[in-house]
Design a protein around this motif. Sequence first.
Motif: not given
Length: 268
Positions: A164-189
């Motif tokens: 996610x460094x040096x992005x010039x446009x928005x980037x969809x980095x994850x789409x899925x369930x809240x459960x999977x998001x919590x595992x993959x992004x424990x300090x973010x969502x």
Amino acid sequence: MSGIRVGIVGLGAIGRKLAQALTQGIDGLELSCVTVGGRDKAQAWLSEQGIDCPIVAMQDLPAHCDIAVECAPAAVVGELCTTMLGAGKKVMILSAGAILPRPELAELARARGGQIIIPTGALLGLDAVSAAAEGEIRSVRMITRKPPRGLAGAPYLVENAISVEGLSEKLLVFKGSAGEAAKGFPANVNVAAALSLAGIGPDATTIEIWADPGVTRNCHRIEVDADSASFSLEIENIPSENPKTGRITALSALAALRKLGAPLRVGT
Ligand SMILES: NC(=O)C1=CN([C@@H]2O[C@H](COP(=O)(O)OP(=O)(O)OC[C@H]3O[C@@H](n4cnc5c(N)ncnc54)[C@H](OP(=O)(O)O)[C@@H]3O)[C@@H](O)[C@H]2O)C=CC1
Ligand SMILES: O=C([O-])CC(=O)C(=O)O
């Protein structure tokens, strides 16, 4: 001074704000102890702030407080809950994602007369989501946009080699369930975890996470369709000293603490 004895676990962006507010004085609440990562750093900060309160080991928390507010890395949640709930005490959990894979903690709370409280935190609308869940909710969708530095280092990005460094446009980095998001992004969502617990659970709640160089705030939108109402709500959180954490998070925990013994309680 006497009141509900509050212990704070983790003196970072959230914990420091809570410690300051409790020290300034809140009716019915008393800062009784802290549990920390680095003891020397924590003691230096407490002394600088003129806060006189003991630093205690996690296993000693039940002897020192009635409720422990977790504002530490997610890894502490299991041990903290086991310790406090096992003693029939309350915990307030900010690292809400860590609760999802541990249903046994709510069982422990039930068995011992303790309680796990998850405040609305950096989100909004959990009052309406909880109310709608008393009826039938058809869908809950969340869209999160954060400045790239508010997502950097998340395990999901590292494992999938997403930069996610040096992005010039928005980037969809994850789409899925809240459960999977919590595992993959424990300090973010953690917000998505809280939303799922208020509504239709971690598998059915969906989330998109965008790294967006065009925003300076942590932006969350929720869209709910239920048999009682449809609603969509948005919040733009100003980051705290910790870019992953919105300033409003500590205030939400504080508001939830105030409600513990308040004679007039507003909101579900
Ligand atoms: N529910 C919600 O809406 C939100 C939840 N959060 C979550 O809340 C938690 C706290 O956030 P934040 O305050 O910004 O985080 P910070 O990184 O700013 O602070 C965390 C603190 O925890 C301390 N710590 C580390 N290990 C332990 C331990 N074993 N016991 C006690 N303390 C420890 C660290 O100390 P040291 O530096 O000495 O290691 C640090 O001071 C995070 O998990 C975050 O993801 C954040 C925002 C919103
Ligand atoms: O949910 C989290 O962990 C943090 C977050 O999104 C915010 O503070 O806006």
